[in-house]
Design an enzyme around this catalytic site. Sequence first.
Site, PDB file in Angstrom:
ATOM      1  N   ASP A   1      -3.088  -7.397   2.930  1.00  0.00           N
ATOM      2  CA  ASP A   1      -2.830  -7.784   4.319  1.00  0.00           C
ATOM      3  C   ASP A   1      -2.750  -6.588   5.259  1.00  0.00           C
ATOM      4  OD1 ASP A   1      -2.810 -10.498   3.812  1.00  0.00           O
ATOM      5  OD2 ASP A   1      -0.744 -10.440   3.135  1.00  0.00           O
TER       6      ASP A   1
ATOM      7  N   HIS B   1       4.213  -5.583  -3.321  1.00  0.00           N
ATOM      8  CA  HIS B   1       3.613  -6.747  -3.972  1.00  0.00           C
ATOM      9  C   HIS B   1       4.377  -7.027  -5.244  1.00  0.00           C
ATOM     10  CE1 HIS B   1       0.639  -9.395  -5.801  1.00  0.00           C
ATOM     11  NE2 HIS B   1       0.215  -9.581  -4.568  1.00  0.00           N
TER      12      HIS B   1
HETATM   13  N1  ACO Z   1       9.393  -2.749   3.253  1.00  0.00           N
HETATM   14  C1  ACO Z   1      10.563  -2.151   2.864  1.00  0.00           C
HETATM   15  N2  ACO Z   1      11.149  -2.352   1.660  1.00  0.00           N
HETATM   16  C2  ACO Z   1      10.537  -3.187   0.817  1.00  0.00           C
HETATM   17  C3  ACO Z   1       9.330  -3.846   1.139  1.00  0.00           C
HETATM   18  C4  ACO Z   1       8.745  -3.599   2.397  1.00  0.00           C
HETATM   19  N3  ACO Z   1       7.597  -4.168   2.758  1.00  0.00           N
HETATM   20  N4  ACO Z   1       8.937  -4.632   0.094  1.00  0.00           N
HETATM   21  C5  ACO Z   1       9.880  -4.490  -0.845  1.00  0.00           C
HETATM   22  N5  ACO Z   1      10.843  -3.609  -0.429  1.00  0.00           N
HETATM   23  C6  ACO Z   1      12.006  -3.134  -1.200  1.00  0.00           C
HETATM   24  C7  ACO Z   1      13.091  -4.190  -1.289  1.00  0.00           C
HETATM   25  O1  ACO Z   1      14.032  -4.070  -0.249  1.00  0.00           O
HETATM   26  C8  ACO Z   1      13.670  -3.885  -2.654  1.00  0.00           C
HETATM   27  O2  ACO Z   1      14.484  -2.744  -2.517  1.00  0.00           O
HETATM   28  P1  ACO Z   1      15.814  -2.562  -3.443  1.00  0.00           P
HETATM   29  O3  ACO Z   1      15.313  -2.471  -4.856  1.00  0.00           O
HETATM   30  O4  ACO Z   1      16.475  -1.312  -2.957  1.00  0.00           O
HETATM   31  O5  ACO Z   1      16.649  -3.786  -3.219  1.00  0.00           O
HETATM   32  C9  ACO Z   1      12.472  -3.469  -3.487  1.00  0.00           C
HETATM   33  O6  ACO Z   1      11.542  -2.926  -2.535  1.00  0.00           O
HETATM   34  C10 ACO Z   1      11.825  -4.592  -4.262  1.00  0.00           C
HETATM   35  O7  ACO Z   1      11.531  -5.658  -3.331  1.00  0.00           O
HETATM   36  P2  ACO Z   1      11.577  -7.201  -3.686  1.00  0.00           P
HETATM   37  O8  ACO Z   1      11.725  -7.971  -2.424  1.00  0.00           O
HETATM   38  O9  ACO Z   1      12.583  -7.428  -4.775  1.00  0.00           O
HETATM   39  O10 ACO Z   1      10.137  -7.407  -4.331  1.00  0.00           O
HETATM   40  P3  ACO Z   1       9.414  -8.784  -4.530  1.00  0.00           P
HETATM   41  O11 ACO Z   1       8.455  -8.587  -5.627  1.00  0.00           O
HETATM   42  O12 ACO Z   1      10.399  -9.894  -4.667  1.00  0.00           O
HETATM   43  O13 ACO Z   1       8.657  -9.000  -3.124  1.00  0.00           O
HETATM   44  C11 ACO Z   1       7.025  -8.921  -1.405  1.00  0.00           C
HETATM   45  C12 ACO Z   1       7.316  -8.704  -2.910  1.00  0.00           C
HETATM   46  C13 ACO Z   1       7.535 -10.297  -0.963  1.00  0.00           C
HETATM   47  C14 ACO Z   1       5.518  -8.891  -1.199  1.00  0.00           C
HETATM   48  C15 ACO Z   1       7.723  -7.781  -0.599  1.00  0.00           C
HETATM   49  O14 ACO Z   1       7.227  -6.530  -1.015  1.00  0.00           O
HETATM   50  C16 ACO Z   1       7.536  -7.949   0.913  1.00  0.00           C
HETATM   51  O15 ACO Z   1       8.295  -8.689   1.538  1.00  0.00           O
HETATM   52  N6  ACO Z   1       6.517  -7.263   1.535  1.00  0.00           N
HETATM   53  C17 ACO Z   1       6.252  -7.399   2.943  1.00  0.00           C
HETATM   54  C18 ACO Z   1       5.479  -8.683   3.217  1.00  0.00           C
HETATM   55  C19 ACO Z   1       4.042  -8.613   2.739  1.00  0.00           C
HETATM   56  O16 ACO Z   1       3.318  -7.666   3.001  1.00  0.00           O
HETATM   57  N7  ACO Z   1       3.619  -9.687   2.045  1.00  0.00           N
HETATM   58  C20 ACO Z   1       2.234  -9.828   1.574  1.00  0.00           C
HETATM   59  C21 ACO Z   1       2.197  -9.756   0.079  1.00  0.00           C
HETATM   60  S1  ACO Z   1       0.507  -9.821  -0.474  1.00  0.00           S
HETATM   61  C22 ACO Z   1       0.131 -11.451  -0.358  1.00  0.00           C
HETATM   62  O17 ACO Z   1       0.893 -12.351  -0.458  1.00  0.00           O
HETATM   63  C23 ACO Z   1      -1.277 -11.722  -0.130  1.00  0.00           C
END
Ligand code: ACO
Length: 428
Positions: A374, A317
Amino acid sequence: MAKNTMTLTDNRNGKSYEYDIVSGTRGPDVVNISTFYKDSGMFTYDPGYTSTASCESKITFIDGENSELRYRGYPIQELAGKHSYLDVCYLLMRGRLPSPEESKGFDLEIRHRSFINEGLVRIFDAFPDGAHPMATLGAAVMALSTFYKEHLNLEDEAEFKEMRRRIVAKMPTIAAMAYRNSIGVPMIYPDVDRYFTENFLYMLRAYPGGKMKNLGNGLKDEIKQVEVDALDAIFTLHADHEQNASTTTVRNVASTEAHPYVAIASGIAALWGSAHGGANEKVMDQLRMIGDVKNVPSYIAKAKDKNDPFRLMGFGHRVYKNRDPRAETLKGLQDKLREELNLDSQLLDVAAAVEEAALKDDYFKDRGLYPNIDFYSGVILTALRIPVEMFTPIFVIGRTVGWITQWSELKQDPAHRIARPRQLYTGK
Ligand code: ACO
């Protein structure tokens, strides 16, 4: 008392610029850089707005480090399952919980506004069988703006409030119709004798004439109170979440003076993405794809592999770098429902194994990746016999009050201006 300020110095020419530091009631202070471009001729650069406070707000507070979420000052744990969703809507819109009489009055107002114009019912005929309910829901809400043009007179307080109640009341009806249309079955109209959440389940499940499925032996498939309570708590947990992607979209569209229902339709579009509200649907797909506890390690490895686009849905998140308090509340609800409803234990076992493996893994720990709302909502919604393509529309129903309350706040904020960011141009 001296003002708190921050001085920024341009090391190229030694010029300094001073900006006020502003404190809210809680949360990080902000540096007011609104005159930065005028002062320095430079823009600030913040892709994804990770360091940007886009507005001032009094509605919802999140402390992502300490797993805290509050609506109008109330912790979410004191609201979900403890007050009805409609009382929480009242709280968000009016800033305080209703008295018992106000609660009854508000409930009735919402029931009586749950019908939609017959012309809008026919809009669904234009979509093919199998059309995703999020697409038809968004289109129907956009079309709703053509039925309530008079509500653009936002100077009239009564109309302003009426417009907010209407969208909250009609969203479950439109969502249920979007679903029924997608599977080609006749529409069911709202039943004013039923509470908001029960009414939604009824519109999803009933047969023409408002009959419930006959189970034989004189039994009917009536909606259980435990189902209504669970879905009501889910709506509350989704009701608002400060300046997330869809709310920011609603505010941006609202800032252009577009019709409020058009702004809400744009929020629906933003919510649909799998990085946002669309994740709940993808979580279920992913748990089914993993299929068995023994496959969990290979999927965890895939999620960690930087050459593989696979992400663990329902994890991570932008704001919560610790546990998501909504997910914690849902986990409690899931455990309670496991006793009372027919929860898919194969799916629950896979979900528990994914969670356990991720929480132990340094990749997830180092990045603060915990299960989000979620991750748990899908299993519970499945137990409520909600089809997977309705998971994100359910998020929409819960979030509508948040969007319209944020919209109201923007409209009443004298500092609001059209949202118009700039760019760092690197093209020809
Ligand atoms: N699985 C694996 N790796 C992940 C995940 C994941 N679900 N989420 C983040 N990471 C990793 C990224 O690859 C990144 O790694 P790095 O630092 O080595 O490059 C690091 O964690 C940070 O991730 P970002 O994408 O920069 O974080 P951001 O804050 O931009 O994204 C998000 C947050 C979009 C929710 C992301 O965690 C994600 O895509 N999660 C999966 C989708 C999801 O569950 N969305 C629901 C969110 S809750 C809502 O909207 C109600």
